[in-house]
Design a protein around this motif. Structure first.
Motif, PDB file in Angstrom:
ATOM      1  N   LEU A   8       0.907  -1.705   0.202  1.00 36.80           N
ATOM      2  CA  LEU A   8       0.120  -0.124   0.258  1.00 36.80           C
ATOM      3  C   LEU A   8       1.063   1.363   0.766  1.00 36.80           C
ATOM      4  O   LEU A   8       0.694   2.196  -0.729  1.00 36.80           O
ATOM      5  CB  LEU A   8      -0.570   0.298   1.296  1.00 36.80           C
ATOM      6  N   GLY A  59      -6.043   7.305  -3.502  1.00 38.43           N
ATOM      7  CA  GLY A  59      -6.210   5.982  -2.553  1.00 38.43           C
ATOM      8  C   GLY A  59      -6.470   6.134  -0.195  1.00 38.43           C
ATOM      9  O   GLY A  59      -6.678   4.981  -0.291  1.00 38.43           O
ATOM     10  N   LEU A  63      -8.719   2.684   0.233  1.00 38.49           N
ATOM     11  CA  LEU A  63      -7.547   1.839   0.111  1.00 38.49           C
ATOM     12  C   LEU A  63      -7.521   1.609   1.543  1.00 38.49           C
ATOM     13  O   LEU A  63      -7.519   0.110   1.448  1.00 38.49           O
ATOM     14  CB  LEU A  63      -5.902   2.155  -0.682  1.00 38.49           C
ATOM     15  N   SER A  66      -9.995  -0.254   3.329  1.00 41.75           N
ATOM     16  CA  SER A  66     -10.263  -1.444   2.392  1.00 41.75           C
ATOM     17  C   SER A  66      -9.534  -2.136   2.783  1.00 41.75           C
ATOM     18  O   SER A  66     -10.141  -4.136   2.824  1.00 41.75           O
ATOM     19  CB  SER A  66     -10.291  -1.749   0.957  1.00 41.75           C
ATOM     20  N   LEU A  87      -6.962   3.744  -9.650  1.00 38.89           N
ATOM     21  CA  LEU A  87      -6.761   2.975  -8.386  1.00 38.89           C
ATOM     22  C   LEU A  87      -7.762   1.484  -8.180  1.00 38.89           C
ATOM     23  O   LEU A  87      -7.467   0.244  -7.904  1.00 38.89           O
ATOM     24  CB  LEU A  87      -8.871   3.989  -8.038  1.00 38.89           C
ATOM     25  N   ILE A  91      -6.325  -1.812  -6.257  1.00 41.57           N
ATOM     26  CA  ILE A  91      -7.410  -3.290  -5.879  1.00 41.57           C
ATOM     27  C   ILE A  91      -6.973  -4.226  -6.223  1.00 41.57           C
ATOM     28  O   ILE A  91      -6.695  -5.208  -5.793  1.00 41.57           O
ATOM     29  CB  ILE A  91      -8.494  -2.576  -6.179  1.00 41.57           C
TER      30      ILE A  91
END
Length: 214
Positions: A8, A59, A63, A66, A87, A91
């Motif tokens: 990330l 993000g 993100l 998520s 994005l 993902i």
């Protein structure tokens, strides 16, 4: 740094290089994202089962949430083509395609559509729009019993979230909260939003339901 966090951070570095994320260390953006999640969990008393992030951009916090909420279904709303493509790539890299989607669409339209209207326990907004616009659009997405979580300046003005304006959209009075050394406001949804909200694209910003000084 955990094995889940490292990819990330690399994604956020690329987003910053592309101009999708503001200046400063990406670690700071990630910490701020965790603040959104902590604020939402504090308001609900648990992790949500569904969430939407308005104007996801590079993000954050979408993100990060998520990854944190491993059982939640999520929607990242982003109208820009290049940002939406990035994005989607993120993902896929994170292996989240089975439960997180990107909607390349104006948020007003998403909030008017039957499949998404008033369906999310948590909706987040980071630098999305002025308070009145954020509340109007968010009201179309948050389910009754859910919350809208908005990032706030350190010293917000008293007129940012008027009770009368929030009540018109189905929200209770705003609840300030501080998490991860950042400031947020929780807007609990207590009634269904009238069908006329949100208004057509551009109208909430041109004719806001209220105006605030800062």
């Amino acid at each position: 740094m955990s094995s889940a966090t490292r990819p990330l951070l690399e994604i956020l570095e690329r987003a910053r290089a592309a101009g999708f994320l503001g200046p400063g260390p990406v670690e700071a953006h990630l910490v701020h994202s965790e603040g959104f999640a902590e604020a939402a969990e504090a308001a609900l008393g648990r992790e949500p089962v569904s969430f939407a992030d308005l104007g996801s951009g590079g993000g954050v916090p979408g993100l990060a949430m998520s990854l944190r909420w491993a059982a939640a279904r999520g929607v990242l709303v982003e109208s820009g083509r290049r940002r939406s493509d990035a994005l989607r790539d993120a993902i896929a890299t994170l292996g989240l395609e089975h439960r997180v989607e990107v909607l390349e669409q104006r948020a007003e339209l998403v909030a008017q559509r039957g499949a998404y209207r008033e369906r999310f326990e948590v909706v987040t907004a980071r630098s999305f729009a002025e308070p009145a616009v954020t509340a109007e659009v968010g009201a179309g997405l948050v389910t009754v019993g859910g919350v809208l979580v908005v990032s706030e300046p350190p010293h917000p003005s008293d007129d940012r979230w008027p009770v009368s304006g929030l009540q018109e959209l189905g929200f209770r009075a705003a609840e300030p909260i501080e998490r991860a050394q950042a400031h947020f406001v929780i807007l609990p949804k207590v009634a269904s939003v009238p069908e006329r909200f949100p208004r057509p694209v551009g109208r909430p910003a041109k004719r806001p339901l209220w105006r605030c000084s800062t």
